[in-house]
Structures are given as structure tokens and as C-alpha cells.
Design an enzyme around this catalytic site. Structure first.
Site, PDB file in Angstrom:
ATOM      1  CG  ASP A 165     -13.180  58.666  10.712  1.00  0.00           C
ATOM      2  OD1 ASP A 165     -13.376  59.600   9.677  1.00  0.00           O
ATOM      3  OD2 ASP A 165     -13.852  57.635  10.272  1.00  0.00           O
ATOM      4  CG  ASP A 166     -11.693  57.484  15.461  1.00  0.00           C
ATOM      5  OD1 ASP A 166     -12.892  57.677  14.946  1.00  0.00           O
ATOM      6  OD2 ASP A 166     -11.087  56.508  15.985  1.00  0.00           O
ATOM      7  CG  HIS A 206      -8.611  56.710  12.176  1.00  0.00           C
ATOM      8  ND1 HIS A 206      -8.341  55.563  11.222  1.00  0.00           N
ATOM      9  CD2 HIS A 206      -9.621  56.473  12.676  1.00  0.00           C
ATOM     10  CE1 HIS A 206      -9.575  54.900  11.068  1.00  0.00           C
ATOM     11  NE2 HIS A 206     -10.494  55.131  12.067  1.00  0.00           N
ATOM     12  CG  HIS A 264     -15.635  56.823  18.598  1.00  0.00           C
ATOM     13  ND1 HIS A 264     -14.663  55.708  18.616  1.00  0.00           N
ATOM     14  CD2 HIS A 264     -15.527  56.977  17.220  1.00  0.00           C
ATOM     15  CE1 HIS A 264     -14.376  55.254  17.553  1.00  0.00           C
ATOM     16  NE2 HIS A 264     -14.881  55.992  16.638  1.00  0.00           N
ATOM     17  CG  HIS A 307     -16.403  59.535  13.668  1.00  0.00           C
ATOM     18  ND1 HIS A 307     -16.994  58.328  12.997  1.00  0.00           N
ATOM     19  CD2 HIS A 307     -15.732  58.667  14.455  1.00  0.00           C
ATOM     20  CE1 HIS A 307     -16.573  57.387  12.882  1.00  0.00           C
ATOM     21  NE2 HIS A 307     -15.345  57.695  13.815  1.00  0.00           N
TER      22      HIS A 307
HETATM   23 ZN    ZN Z   1     -14.252  56.104  14.543  1.00  0.00          ZN
END
Ligand code: ZN
Length: 469
Positions: free
Chosen positions: A272-273, A429, A325, A321
Site C-alpha cells: 500500500d501507499d 507498505h 490518502h 488505495h
Molecule cells: Zn494506506
């Protein structure tokens, strides 16, 4: 001489005798003398008991004790000459008696040889004998024991700091019946990725009689680095007397990930991210093992957006995602959430030509942050995603990189020790260097323990956690 004179002389003698006797019986005396010897020698660390003095005043019938003072002490733990003084005051006069105590070391160390049959190597080399030396003053002297060979005897000798020597000697036989000791450097089962050079770590050899046996180890067996399989490598060594030892290592040549079809023991690595500064390095590792993973991307670090293109081209799944964010924004309303999702979807489409339907919520489906902005929003978003043809994914393995740990080793343990026999969706991540560092070991563990790796698709399990809004 006449009788009269004799009587006078006898009377005088009797008188003198009576006088002397009564003087001795009735006259009072001071007695002040040592009990025991004046000069005493005591071995260091042995016990010493001061017998003190007799000090009293009286006659033969009774002698009254007089208090006295003792000056000086004996430290039996330290070599030296000690004086003990006994002092009384009597009728305004002071009297002193002195005793001298010498603490000496005359005892030799105790030498204990525990080896039953003392043998010597055929080439004259002494062996490792089991012995111990203990001294009353110096303590453990085992390190100081000298072992030497003289004519037909092996002599063990040790000297303490006072030059007391203990010696034991044994007649010996020349004999070598002990096998060499051989041990593997590294594990007895090693894994080698197909096509990569096998790194021979060798063995460690020692022997009580033969030196330099290391160069005489015979290695048999070979590894075909291009064919998966288990290859035993045997290491054998023989000493001068013909005693031998061997040890085996299994080298497992394992394949890259060959099977991306979900089955029992499938691992879905998800990141993620990103993309971010470490994504390129991560893609290199995944490529090396032919592992396909899933990237739930954002627009947080647009300078790395070409990594989305690369990941897609290399067969990884691209999921959505969040564009921003930013929890406060995406969870402030359903519209904001979907606007943000559309933005990241457009970005992916621009970079890959592909319209992703895979989603991961910021914070996951079970996050409790969103309720701060819009209570109940997760339930709405979850069903609305489905209506709009998306599928969202949570995870069933937490690597811990979201804050619980910054240790690569811990992340490896967290993941590998929790892998499921069914499917494992691992949350990591790729914006965190220490988490990316863990990926290669996780893949190696998976591939050598019967797992395969697959990218998520719309038919994959969602691993949904309970919505918590
Ligand atoms: Zn995230």
C-alpha cells in the site's frame, strides 16, 4: 656433737621449712603466661585459633582471673608475620606478652587427572587430557598445568605462587582411536535459487592427533543448479591413523515462482501507499523470483508514478488505495470518497490503459478513523463499491510495518510465522524501506516451503475484516 646442738639445728631446719611452705601456700602471685606456643606457623586459608593467655592473681588454692587486652589480628587469607599482643594492667603496672603467628604457604596445589587411560598420539603429540588444579592460595590453577612427555611418562606439573609444586606422572600407550570431528559451516539443508551459483560453505575439521586435516576433506556429490531437486553433498575426512568421519548436507535447488494460479498455500503480497522511493528495488526482487504481487497505489509521490507502469507491465496487479490518502478528506463524505477513488483510477488508467476494480480502503475496511468524520460511512462505502463493480480487499496477515515495528527481521517473522494453509493476504507498505527489505526473505521462505505467490484479481478472496464504524 652433743644431743642438744643437734636438736637446735633440727629445730632451725624445721622452722625454715615451715616458713617456706607457708610462704608458698599463703603468698599471692600474679600469673600471666601464654597458653600454647609463642611462635606458631599456620598454612594460608587454614583456620587459626588463638589459645590466648592465662592471666590471674592468687595462690595455689584460688587464682582470680584478670581482664586483659588483645592487640593484633591474624589474617589467615594473607601470607605474612602477625604479632598478637596480650596486655594487662596490674597494680598500676602494665605487662605485655607477644605471640608471633606466621601465615605461610607450604601446601602444594591439588592436581586431579580425570582422563583414565593416558595415551599419546602415534606421532608423539600429546592429547587433550582432562585435568584440574586447585590451590589453597591461588585458587584454580588448571590453566597453569604443564603437560610434558618424558621418556616413557606423561608428566603433569603445576606450581603455585609460593613455588609449591604438584606433579603426577603416568606411563602411556601410543594410540589414536578417536575419529576426527567434522561439522558443517552453515546449515545441513541449504536452498539455492535455480540458475544461481551454489555457494559451498565447506566444513570445519579437527582431530586430536592429526593437524591440518581441513585440506584433506573429500567432497562428493554435485549440485545441478539448473534442475530443481535435492542434492546431497558428503564431506569425509580420514586421519593419519585411519579414523574417519563424515557429514552430509542437502542442497535444495528451488524454482522461481512458477504457478500464479491460486491454490492451497497461496500468498498474495500486497503493498500500500506507493509507489515511492523503494518501489523500484522491490520490483527488482519480485522479478528475480518471478513473484507477482499487488500494489494498492496512491498519488502521494507522483515523481515515482512510472513504477505503476512498470509494475503493470511486469504482471503485477494494480489496485486503488487513494489518490490523496487523506483520511479527513476521503471519509468526510461518500462523494468525496468516490471522487478520490476516481482520481486514482484515472491515474492508473493513464499510466497503464487499465481500469482497476481492485480497492483497498485507507486504513482498511475495519478502520475506526472514518467514524470521526462520518459515522457509519464504511458500511455505505462497502456496499456502494460492490454496486459500482469494485471489490475491496483487506488482509489476514499483518506484517507490522504500519507502526508496530521498524525491524526487518521482525517483519519477516511476523509474516512467515503466520502464513496460512489456505490463502494469505499480506499487508505491507512499499514506501517503507525496512519493509521492502523483508520481501526477499519472505519469498525465499514461501518458495522453499511449498507456497506459491499470486496477484489479486476480482475473483480472489477479500479477507474482509469486520466493519467497525
Ligand atoms: Zn494506506
Amino acid at each position: 656433737m652433743d644431743k642438744k646442738k643437734l636438736i637446735i639445728i633440727l629445730s632451725v631446719l624445721v622452722f625454715i621449712l615451715l616458713c617456706c611452705t607457708s610462704f608458698l601456700v599463703f603468698h599471692k602471685n600474679l600469673k600471666f603466661e601464654l597458653n600454647g606456643k609463642q611462635n606458631i606457623s599456620v598454612d594460608v586459608n587454614d583456620s587459626f585459633k588463638d589459645e590466648k593467655v592465662l592471666a590471674c592473681y592468687g595462690n595455689v588454692f584460688s587464682c582470680k582471673k584478670i581482664k586483659y587486652q588483645i592487640i593484633g589480628k591474624v589474617d589467615t587469607k594473607k601470607l605474612g608475620t602477625y604479632k598478637i599482643k596480650y596486655k594487662i594492667k596490674f597494680k598500676n603496672k602494665t605487662k605485655t606478652i607477644t605471640r608471633t603467628v606466621k601465615v605461610v604457604d607450604k601446601k602444594m596445589p591439588t592436581l586431579t587427572i580425570n582422563t583414565k587411560d593416558i595415551t599419546v598420539c602415534p606421532n608423539g603429540k600429546l592429547k587433550n587430557y582432562d585435568y584440574k588444579a586447585q590451590d589453597n592460595l591461588d585458587g584454580d590453577l588448571t590453566e597453569k598445568v604443564k603437560v610434558k612427555l618424558e621418556y616413557d611418562k606423561v608428566i603433569f606439573e603445576v606450581k603455585d605462587s609460593s613455588n609449591n609444586v604438584a606433579q603426577k606422572s603416568f606411563t602411556y600407550k601410543k594410540e589414536d582411536t578417536n575419529n576426527p570431528e567434522i561439522s558443517l559451516n552453515g546449515s545441513n539443508k541449504v536452498y539455492s535459487l535455480i540458475g544461481e551459483a551454489y555457494n559451498e560453505q565447506g566444513v570445519n575439521v579437527s582431530d586430536d592427533c592429526s593437524d591440518n586435516l581441513g585440506s584433506q576433506v573429500k567432497i562428493s556429490g554435485s549440485v545441478n543448479i539448473n534442475a530443481p531437486g535435492t542434492y546431497p553433498i558428503t564431506y569425509e575426512v580420514v586421519d593419519e591413523a585411519g579414523n574417519s568421519a563424515k557429514v552430509t548436507r542437502n542442497v535444495v535447488v528451488y524454482q522461481k515462482n512458477v504457478d500464479v494460479t491460486p491454490r492451497e498455500k497461496t500468498i498474495y503480497l500486497t503493498f500500500d501507499d506507493g509507489p515511492g522511493a523503494h518501489t523500484e528495488r522491490l520490483l527488482d526482487v519480485l522479478k528475480k523470483y518471478n513473484v507477482k504481487a499487488t500494489f494498492f497505489v496512491t498519488n502521494q509521490y507522483p515523481v515515482y508514478e512510472n513504477m505503476i507502469t512498470r509494475a503493470y507491465n511486469e504482471g503485477h496487479a494494480i489496485g486503488l488505495h487513494s489518490y490523496t490518502h487523506n483520511y479527513a478528506f476521503v471519509y468526510s463524505s461518500v462523494d468525496n470518497y468516490f471522487n478520490d477513488l476516481q482520481n486514482v483510477s484515472d491515474k492508473v488508467k493513464r499510466l497503464t490503459g487499465y481500469e482497476s476494480k481492485l480497492v483497498r480502503f485507507p486504513g482498511g475496511g475495519s478502520n475506526t478513523v472514518s467514524r470521526k468524520y462520518t459515522p457509519g460511512i464504511m458500511s455505505t462505502l462497502a456496499s456502494e463499491l460492490e454496486v459500482r463493480g469494485y471489490k475491496y480487499f483487506d488482509w489476514n496477515i499483518v506484517s507490522g510495518d504500519a507502526g508496530e515495528t521498524k525491524s526487518t527481521a521482525q517483519i519477516i517473522v511476523n509474516v512467515t510465522s503466520n502464513l496460512k494453509n489456505g490463502y494469505s493476504i499480506v499487508l505491507q507498505h512499499d514506501v517503507k524501506s525496512y519493509s521492502v527489505d523483508a520481501v526477499e526473505a519472505i519469498i525465499q521462505y514461501g518458495l522453499t516451503n511449498g507456497y506459491n505467490f499470486a496477484p489479486l484479481d476480482i475473483t480472489s478472496p477479500g479477507a474482509h475484516q469486520r466493519i467497525n464504524n
